[in-house]
Scaffold this motif. Sequence first.
Motif, mmCIF file in Angstrom:
data_model
loop_
_atom_site.group_PDB
_atom_site.id
_atom_site.type_symbol
_atom_site.label_atom_id
_atom_site.label_comp_id
_atom_site.label_asym_id
_atom_site.label_seq_id
_atom_site.Cartn_x
_atom_site.Cartn_y
_atom_site.Cartn_z
ATOM 1 N N LYS A 20 44.714 24.901 37.164
ATOM 2 C CA LYS A 20 43.444 24.704 36.452
ATOM 3 C C LYS A 20 42.331 25.494 37.131
ATOM 4 O O LYS A 20 41.492 26.089 36.466
ATOM 5 C CB LYS A 20 43.084 23.214 36.415
ATOM 6 N N THR A 21 42.348 25.512 38.446
ATOM 7 C CA THR A 21 41.323 26.241 39.192
ATOM 8 C C THR A 21 41.423 27.740 38.931
ATOM 9 O O THR A 21 40.409 28.401 38.690
ATOM 10 C CB THR A 21 41.455 25.955 40.699
ATOM 11 N N SER A 22 42.631 28.283 38.963
ATOM 12 C CA SER A 22 42.760 29.726 38.716
ATOM 13 C C SER A 22 42.396 30.066 37.279
ATOM 14 O O SER A 22 41.802 31.105 37.019
ATOM 15 C CB SER A 22 44.165 30.227 39.072
ATOM 16 N N GLU A 23 42.741 29.189 36.346
ATOM 17 C CA GLU A 23 42.379 29.435 34.946
ATOM 18 C C GLU A 23 40.858 29.471 34.787
ATOM 19 O O GLU A 23 40.318 30.348 34.106
ATOM 20 C CB GLU A 23 42.982 28.369 34.033
ATOM 21 N N LEU A 24 40.157 28.552 35.430
ATOM 22 C CA LEU A 24 38.692 28.562 35.388
ATOM 23 C C LEU A 24 38.136 29.833 36.025
ATOM 24 O O LEU A 24 37.176 30.412 35.528
ATOM 25 C CB LEU A 24 38.124 27.328 36.096
ATOM 26 N N TYR A 25 38.747 30.253 37.128
ATOM 27 C CA TYR A 25 38.311 31.480 37.788
ATOM 28 C C TYR A 25 38.423 32.666 36.835
ATOM 29 O O TYR A 25 37.480 33.444 36.684
ATOM 30 C CB TYR A 25 39.148 31.735 39.049
ATOM 31 N N PHE A 26 39.583 32.807 36.172
ATOM 32 C CA PHE A 26 39.772 33.944 35.273
ATOM 33 C C PHE A 26 38.883 33.839 34.035
ATOM 34 O O PHE A 26 38.433 34.853 33.507
ATOM 35 C CB PHE A 26 41.247 34.099 34.898
ATOM 36 N N LYS A 76 47.686 41.137 38.336
ATOM 37 C CA LYS A 76 47.717 42.336 37.504
ATOM 38 C C LYS A 76 47.741 41.958 36.023
ATOM 39 O O LYS A 76 46.985 42.507 35.220
ATOM 40 C CB LYS A 76 48.945 43.171 37.864
ATOM 41 N N ARG A 77 48.579 41.002 35.684
ATOM 42 C CA ARG A 77 48.665 40.556 34.285
ATOM 43 C C ARG A 77 47.340 39.985 33.818
ATOM 44 O O ARG A 77 46.824 40.360 32.764
ATOM 45 C CB ARG A 77 49.777 39.504 34.136
ATOM 46 N N ARG A 78 46.752 39.111 34.621
ATOM 47 C CA ARG A 78 45.504 38.468 34.195
ATOM 48 C C ARG A 78 44.344 39.458 34.139
ATOM 49 O O ARG A 78 43.507 39.397 33.227
ATOM 50 C CB ARG A 78 45.168 37.293 35.121
ATOM 51 N N LEU A 79 44.259 40.386 35.079
ATOM 52 C CA LEU A 79 43.188 41.385 35.032
ATOM 53 C C LEU A 79 43.323 42.273 33.803
ATOM 54 O O LEU A 79 42.320 42.628 33.176
ATOM 55 C CB LEU A 79 43.174 42.227 36.312
ATOM 56 N N ASN A 80 44.540 42.627 33.447
ATOM 57 C CA ASN A 80 44.754 43.401 32.220
ATOM 58 C C ASN A 80 44.344 42.595 30.988
ATOM 59 O O ASN A 80 43.717 43.133 30.074
ATOM 60 C CB ASN A 80 46.213 43.841 32.092
ATOM 61 N N GLU A 81 44.668 41.310 30.977
ATOM 62 C CA GLU A 81 44.336 40.457 29.833
ATOM 63 C C GLU A 81 42.829 40.323 29.633
ATOM 64 O O GLU A 81 42.352 40.308 28.505
ATOM 65 C CB GLU A 81 44.934 39.058 30.019
ATOM 66 N N ILE A 82 42.090 40.230 30.739
ATOM 67 C CA ILE A 82 40.650 39.995 30.592
ATOM 68 C C ILE A 82 39.832 41.267 30.514
ATOM 69 O O ILE A 82 38.632 41.207 30.289
ATOM 70 C CB ILE A 82 40.096 39.063 31.684
ATOM 71 N N GLY A 83 40.474 42.429 30.690
ATOM 72 C CA GLY A 83 39.725 43.625 30.382
ATOM 73 C C GLY A 83 39.631 44.727 31.408
ATOM 74 O O GLY A 83 38.799 45.621 31.246
ATOM 75 N N SER A 84 40.419 44.707 32.475
ATOM 76 C CA SER A 84 40.414 45.866 33.369
ATOM 77 C C SER A 84 41.003 47.046 32.611
ATOM 78 O O SER A 84 42.059 46.922 32.005
ATOM 79 C CB SER A 84 41.272 45.604 34.616
ATOM 80 N N ILE A 85 40.312 48.165 32.619
ATOM 81 C CA ILE A 85 40.834 49.308 31.884
ATOM 82 C C ILE A 85 41.885 50.051 32.682
ATOM 83 O O ILE A 85 42.683 50.801 32.138
ATOM 84 C CB ILE A 85 39.714 50.286 31.459
ATOM 85 N N GLU A 86 41.870 49.826 33.997
ATOM 86 C CA GLU A 86 42.856 50.456 34.849
ATOM 87 C C GLU A 86 42.951 49.628 36.120
ATOM 88 O O GLU A 86 42.014 48.938 36.506
ATOM 89 C CB GLU A 86 42.447 51.892 35.182
ATOM 90 N N ILE A 87 44.119 49.681 36.763
ATOM 91 C CA ILE A 87 44.303 48.998 38.038
ATOM 92 C C ILE A 87 44.833 50.010 39.043
ATOM 93 O O ILE A 87 45.821 50.693 38.782
ATOM 94 C CB ILE A 87 45.255 47.799 37.905
ATOM 95 N N PHE A 88 44.145 50.100 40.165
ATOM 96 C CA PHE A 88 44.581 50.972 41.247
ATOM 97 C C PHE A 88 45.336 50.122 42.262
ATOM 98 O O PHE A 88 44.764 49.226 42.874
ATOM 99 C CB PHE A 88 43.398 51.645 41.929
ATOM 100 N N GLU A 89 46.607 50.418 42.422
ATOM 101 C CA GLU A 89 47.441 49.662 43.351
ATOM 102 C C GLU A 89 47.521 50.412 44.678
ATOM 103 O O GLU A 89 48.274 51.358 44.832
ATOM 104 C CB GLU A 89 48.825 49.447 42.753
#
Length: 126
Positions: free
Chosen positions: A19-25, A66-79
């Motif tokens: 629940k905490t991580s969901e609120l964070y995202f 990575k999955r959650r950042l893509n879902e909420i709108g990161s246009i790119e992820i630098f690993e």
Amino acid sequence: VHDTCHLMKTSKITNKETKTSELYFQRLKLFYDSMKKRNIKIVGVFSPNSKLGTFPNRDERYLLWKRRLNEIGSIEIFELQNVFGENNGRYYYDLLHMNREGAKIFTEELAKKIISSNLFGDSNAF
């Protein structure tokens, strides 16, 4: 080394959504949405961390983020979590914070990623 980062010793790390991580995202998505309204491009960056520390299920945690950042709108992820290789302890002054040499190498690698990406259209603009 561990004593310099008390948080590392006391944090309970989970690789499952809570629940905490969901609120964070959800809050992070609100922030991302406000940036997009201003035409600000959002890039997620996974920075390196010391292999001297124990990060249980590190790979699963990265996949979740990575999955959650893509879902909420990161246009790119630098690993960039592996820019120092396996024996990377000399690039940190504690388990999470890079020293001057580590920061220099990380910054150079991040700059290469930015320049080689298509974030600004023509990569020759630099």
